[in-house]
Design an enzyme around this catalytic site. Sequence first.
Site, PDB file in Angstrom:
ATOM      1  N   GLY A  76      55.142 -18.294-105.267  1.00  0.00           N
ATOM      2  CA  GLY A  76      54.769 -17.847-106.359  1.00  0.00           C
ATOM      3  C   GLY A  76      54.162 -18.945-107.470  1.00  0.00           C
ATOM      4  O   GLY A  76      53.616 -18.504-108.597  1.00  0.00           O
ATOM      5  N   ASP A 114      40.255 -24.587-112.948  1.00  0.00           N
ATOM      6  CA  ASP A 114      41.231 -24.601-113.875  1.00  0.00           C
ATOM      7  C   ASP A 114      41.227 -25.945-114.399  1.00  0.00           C
ATOM      8  O   ASP A 114      41.268 -26.130-115.833  1.00  0.00           O
ATOM      9  CB  ASP A 114      42.532 -24.185-113.507  1.00  0.00           C
ATOM     10  CG  ASP A 114      43.681 -24.025-114.331  1.00  0.00           C
ATOM     11  OD1 ASP A 114      43.642 -23.204-115.362  1.00  0.00           O
ATOM     12  OD2 ASP A 114      44.364 -25.017-114.208  1.00  0.00           O
ATOM     13  N   GLU A 143      46.759 -24.916-128.327  1.00  0.00           N
ATOM     14  CA  GLU A 143      47.646 -26.189-127.566  1.00  0.00           C
ATOM     15  C   GLU A 143      47.998 -25.789-126.103  1.00  0.00           C
ATOM     16  O   GLU A 143      48.128 -26.393-125.469  1.00  0.00           O
ATOM     17  CB  GLU A 143      48.824 -26.154-128.514  1.00  0.00           C
ATOM     18  CG  GLU A 143      49.946 -27.258-128.022  1.00  0.00           C
ATOM     19  CD  GLU A 143      49.258 -28.648-127.922  1.00  0.00           C
ATOM     20  OE1 GLU A 143      49.090 -29.483-128.973  1.00  0.00           O
ATOM     21  OE2 GLU A 143      48.956 -29.097-126.610  1.00  0.00           O
ATOM     22  N   LYS A 157      40.273 -27.255-118.415  1.00  0.00           N
ATOM     23  CA  LYS A 157      41.157 -27.951-119.285  1.00  0.00           C
ATOM     24  C   LYS A 157      40.717 -29.384-119.667  1.00  0.00           C
ATOM     25  O   LYS A 157      40.537 -29.916-120.641  1.00  0.00           O
ATOM     26  CB  LYS A 157      42.565 -28.149-118.577  1.00  0.00           C
ATOM     27  CG  LYS A 157      43.350 -26.795-118.560  1.00  0.00           C
ATOM     28  CD  LYS A 157      44.319 -26.983-117.575  1.00  0.00           C
ATOM     29  CE  LYS A 157      45.117 -25.697-117.333  1.00  0.00           C
ATOM     30  NZ  LYS A 157      45.951 -25.824-116.083  1.00  0.00           N
ATOM     31  N   VAL A 188      53.098 -15.337-120.341  1.00  0.00           N
ATOM     32  CA  VAL A 188      53.193 -16.252-121.569  1.00  0.00           C
ATOM     33  C   VAL A 188      53.728 -15.228-122.894  1.00  0.00           C
ATOM     34  O   VAL A 188      54.418 -15.730-123.589  1.00  0.00           O
ATOM     35  CB  VAL A 188      51.899 -17.158-121.701  1.00  0.00           C
ATOM     36  CG1 VAL A 188      51.979 -17.829-122.820  1.00  0.00           C
ATOM     37  CG2 VAL A 188      51.610 -17.959-120.439  1.00  0.00           C
ATOM     38  N   GLU A 239      48.459 -18.151-107.193  1.00  0.00           N
ATOM     39  CA  GLU A 239      48.090 -16.864-107.319  1.00  0.00           C
ATOM     40  C   GLU A 239      47.667 -16.109-105.910  1.00  0.00           C
ATOM     41  O   GLU A 239      47.230 -17.041-105.287  1.00  0.00           O
ATOM     42  CB  GLU A 239      46.670 -16.322-108.270  1.00  0.00           C
ATOM     43  CG  GLU A 239      46.789 -17.442-109.428  1.00  0.00           C
ATOM     44  CD  GLU A 239      47.521 -16.601-110.455  1.00  0.00           C
ATOM     45  OE1 GLU A 239      47.651 -15.265-110.700  1.00  0.00           O
ATOM     46  OE2 GLU A 239      48.269 -17.105-111.528  1.00  0.00           O
ATOM     47  N   GLY A 243      54.464 -21.665-116.876  1.00  0.00           N
ATOM     48  CA  GLY A 243      55.571 -21.074-117.091  1.00  0.00           C
ATOM     49  C   GLY A 243      55.985 -20.253-118.335  1.00  0.00           C
ATOM     50  O   GLY A 243      55.175 -20.590-119.193  1.00  0.00           O
ATOM     51  N   ILE A 302      53.020 -29.275-122.770  1.00  0.00           N
ATOM     52  CA  ILE A 302      53.114 -30.607-123.290  1.00  0.00           C
ATOM     53  C   ILE A 302      52.013 -30.657-124.200  1.00  0.00           C
ATOM     54  O   ILE A 302      50.886 -30.113-124.547  1.00  0.00           O
ATOM     55  CB  ILE A 302      52.192 -31.615-121.891  1.00  0.00           C
ATOM     56  CG1 ILE A 302      52.973 -31.336-120.830  1.00  0.00           C
ATOM     57  CG2 ILE A 302      52.081 -33.119-122.674  1.00  0.00           C
ATOM     58  CD1 ILE A 302      52.153 -32.204-119.671  1.00  0.00           C
TER      59      ILE A 302
END
Length: 436
Positions: free
Chosen positions: A187, A201, A129, A205, A14, A190, A302, A136
């Site tokens: 990929g 995860d 964000e 969120k 990132v 992980e 990504g 998004i």
Amino acid sequence: MKPIKVGLLGIGTVGSGTFNVLQRNQEEITRRAGRGIEIAMVADLNVERARELTGGKCEVVNDANLVINNPDIDIVIELIGGYGIARELVLKAIANGKHVVTANKALLAVHGTEIFKAAQDKGVMVAFEAAVAGGIPIIKSLREGLTANRIQWIAGIINGTTNFILSEMRDKGLDFATVLKEAQRLGYAEADPTFDIEGVDAAHKVTLLASIAFGIPVQFDKAHVEGITKLQATDISYAEQLGYRIKLLGIAKRNGSGIELRVHPTLIPAKRLIANVEGAMNAVLVQGDAVGATLYYGKGAGAEPTASAVIADLVDITRLATADPGHRVPHLAFQPDAMSDTPILPMAEVTTSYYLRMNVADQPGVLADVTRILADHSISIDAMLQKEPAEGESRTDIIILTHQTQEKNVEAAIAKIEGLPTVMGTITKIRLEELS
Ligand code: NDP
Ligand code: HSE
């Protein structure tokens, strides 16, 4: 006006996406922000790689403290990840009066209360964000675009890895372990995919989304977390035959006495738009009392999709850096002194519908026994599917979809049904949401 100076901690996936997009779109971003945004310093453990990625356009160091202690840096972007060093650096940056941008959902879901309080006391912003659904703009939509609404519920596909696995299991009829290997080869997952496949995860969120939607403190420890590791291909196939798809949903919902905060595999009607979100894509469905249902769809991970969200935060901070802290958008959408203490409900008090699969003897009276137990627990049946026994077999699968009921009723009924001599093994229970 001089550009605002940014320090980047961690130039991995990132971080490098953020650096590149900011370079590429610098002119347009400056026109929007009203001021240049310059990554002046980068800290990464791998200094060689960081120098290569930044091409001599900024100072590169291997100690993040040099960035957060530099008085010329106005904004610190934390893209290291995890709860350890990231927490320490974010808190120190805030103490030094820096605004912070982070994509670190794990950090905020677990230590958000401490971090937001520190930022509030210091009068700096913490923007995140990118922490939910990658590119998004769901945080901004909830916090600002939907601010007129009383949010009733949110249901999101907010983990791309598990959505990819579930899509492949359905499309190709493969089992979980086989698809997981494929996801790792491609990929998506992980080497250690535990947080993704166990639902952690997604729970990080949805915990953040619930805080913003309902004005409650960040309470990851109260979330119900269930992943997809136990899901069987056979249930995906039966769900399909009944007109449903199974998705790993993060759900935050108001319910008379409190708030439901849960992540688990969920049957949703195949005709809903969100049921058709495939592969590694993310989508979040929000139900507000004024606007009705709104759906947000896009890439949840990504380098550049996530960078898009990180840079949106940089622009927001650049615009608001000189504003009085009291006039900024609150971190969690509600003013800190107006947070609500509405409790997060235990799973026993969650209300939803259920898919139940049981393996039974194919003989008279079995179904009657099962339905009597459900009726005794005030559980109403919505649909049923009984398979023909396989050639030479005397046992068969029965699948029952229930109407809405409380989880404690279903648990009690399951215990009774499993005690019947005609029912083999354990009953598979998957929650079902109509999302209407
Ligand atoms: P990466 O592992 O690709 O990048 C992290 C970088 O931080 C690496 O370059 C690492 O160096 C560096 N680093 C580790 N420790 C330190 C330290 N003490 N000081 C300075 N640098 C350090 O992670 P991602 O870019 O994938 O993720 C970053 C954050 O963004 C995480 O919180 C993640 O959850 C979140 N996120 C990621 C998304 C994605 O698509 N990847 C999407 C949405 C959010 P080294 O490699 O040498 O250890
Ligand atoms: N592991 C996450 C996913 C990455 O699969 O969606 C983005 O948070």
